[in-house]
Design an enzyme around this catalytic site. Structure first.
Site, short mmCIF file in Angstrom:
data_model
loop_
_atom_site.label_atom_id
_atom_site.label_comp_id
_atom_site.label_asym_id
_atom_site.label_seq_id
_atom_site.Cartn_x
_atom_site.Cartn_y
_atom_site.Cartn_z
N ASN A 62 -9.39 1.11 32.00
CA ASN A 62 -8.56 2.14 31.37
C ASN A 62 -7.13 1.64 31.18
OD1 ASN A 62 -8.64 2.35 34.23
ND2 ASN A 62 -7.73 4.39 34.18
N GLU A 64 -3.50 3.14 30.33
CA GLU A 64 -2.73 4.38 30.24
C GLU A 64 -1.43 4.16 29.45
OE1 GLU A 64 -2.43 5.98 34.24
OE2 GLU A 64 -4.56 6.52 34.18
N GLU A 75 -14.44 2.84 29.20
CA GLU A 75 -15.69 2.74 28.44
C GLU A 75 -15.40 2.45 26.97
OE1 GLU A 75 -14.69 5.06 30.52
OE2 GLU A 75 -16.32 6.22 31.38
N CYS A 112 -16.24 10.62 30.68
CA CYS A 112 -15.70 11.85 30.07
C CYS A 112 -16.48 12.17 28.79
CB CYS A 112 -14.21 11.69 29.77
SG CYS A 112 -13.85 10.72 28.30
N CYS A 115 -16.05 9.73 25.84
CA CYS A 115 -16.77 8.46 26.02
C CYS A 115 -18.27 8.64 25.87
CB CYS A 115 -16.42 7.84 27.37
SG CYS A 115 -14.72 7.21 27.38
N1 THU Z 1 -10.87 7.54 32.64
C1 THU Z 1 -11.70 6.55 32.18
O1 THU Z 1 -11.26 5.39 32.03
N2 THU Z 1 -12.98 6.87 31.88
C2 THU Z 1 -13.52 8.11 32.00
O2 THU Z 1 -14.65 8.32 31.59
C3 THU Z 1 -12.75 9.17 32.63
C4 THU Z 1 -11.30 8.91 32.83
C5 THU Z 1 -9.48 7.21 32.94
C6 THU Z 1 -8.49 7.80 31.99
C7 THU Z 1 -7.25 7.85 32.84
O3 THU Z 1 -6.57 6.62 32.74
C8 THU Z 1 -7.77 8.02 34.25
O4 THU Z 1 -9.14 7.69 34.21
C9 THU Z 1 -7.61 9.43 34.80
O5 THU Z 1 -8.15 10.37 33.94
#
Ligand code: THU
Length: 160
Positions: A62, A64, A75, A112, A115
Site C-alpha cells: 500500500n 499512502e 492489491e 477492501c 480491490c
Molecule cells: N489497504 C490495503 O492496502 N488493502 C486493502 O484491501 C485494505 C486497506 C491499505 C490502505 C491504507 O493504506 C491502509 O491499508 C489502511 O486502510
C-alpha cells in the site's frame, strides 16, 4: 417473494504450515513485500503478491498519501503493475497479508471492496478464476478459489 441465499466456500487453514508449498511461498513473498509499504498515516502495512500464468511473481504494497483518498491499496498496486508489464497474462493466485503498527493482526486480512472489484475485473478479463490467499500476522489462513466467493452479485462487463 422468495429468498435468494448466497453461499461462499472458504478453505480455512489453521496456520501457514498447513498450506500447500505453492500457496505458502506466494504468501511468503507477500509478507516480504509489505515491508516496502508507504503507510506513515495508518501504520497498517499491506503486502500483496500475485503469480501470473507465465510463472512471474509481481508484488505490491500500500502506498499512502497526505491527501488520504489518493492512497492505493497493495492489491491494486500489484494488479495494475502486472497488467502493465504482462497485459496478456492471467493471474493464477494472489496472496494478501498485513501488519499493524498498533496491534497484532491475528485474523486473515480481507481485501477492501474496491480491490475485490479490481480482482474480479481480472478474472472476467481473462476468464480465469484467481486463487486468493489471505493471512494476518498470525493465525488462520483463508483460501478462496475465486474472488466471487467474497464478492457476490458482482457487477461486470456483461451488464454493459
Ligand atoms: N489497504 C490495503 O492496502 N488493502 C486493502 O484491501 C485494505 C486497506 C491499505 C490502505 C491504507 O493504506 C491502509 O491499508 C489502511 O486502510
Amino acid at each position: 417473494m422468495k429468498i435468494l441465499s448466497l453461499n461462499a466456500n472458504i478453505e480455512v487453514y489453521e496456520n501457514v504450515e498447513e498450506l500447500s508449498r505453492a500457496d505458502a511461498s506466494l504468501l511468503e513473498v507477500a509478507k516480504k513485500s509489505l515491508e516496502d509499504a508507504y503507510a506513515p498515516y495508518s501504520k497498517f502495512k499491506v503486502g500483496a503478491a500475485l503469480r501470473l500464468k507465465n510463472g512471474k511473481i509481481i508484488i505490491g504494497s500500500n502506498q499512502e498519501n497526505a491527501a488520504f483518498p489518493v492512497t492505493l491499496c497493495a492489491e491494486r498496486v500489484a494488479i495494475f503493475a502486472a497488467a502493465s508489464q504482462y497485459p496478456n497474462e492471467a493471474i493464477e493466485a494472489i496472496a494478501i497479508t498485513a501488519k499493524s503498527g498498533s496491534h497484532l493482526v491475528n485474523k486473515p486480512v480481507t481485501p477492501c471492496g474496491s480491490c475485490r472489484q479490481v480482482i474480479h475485473e481480472s478474472e472476467y478479463r481473462f476468464q480465469h478464476p484467481i486463487r486468493v490467499i489471505l493471512h494476518g500476522e498470525t493465525g488462520e489462513v483463508y483460501v478462496l478459489d475465486s474472488i466471487k466467493d467474497i464478492l457476490p452479485l458482482t457487477f461486470d462487463a456483461h451488464f454493459l
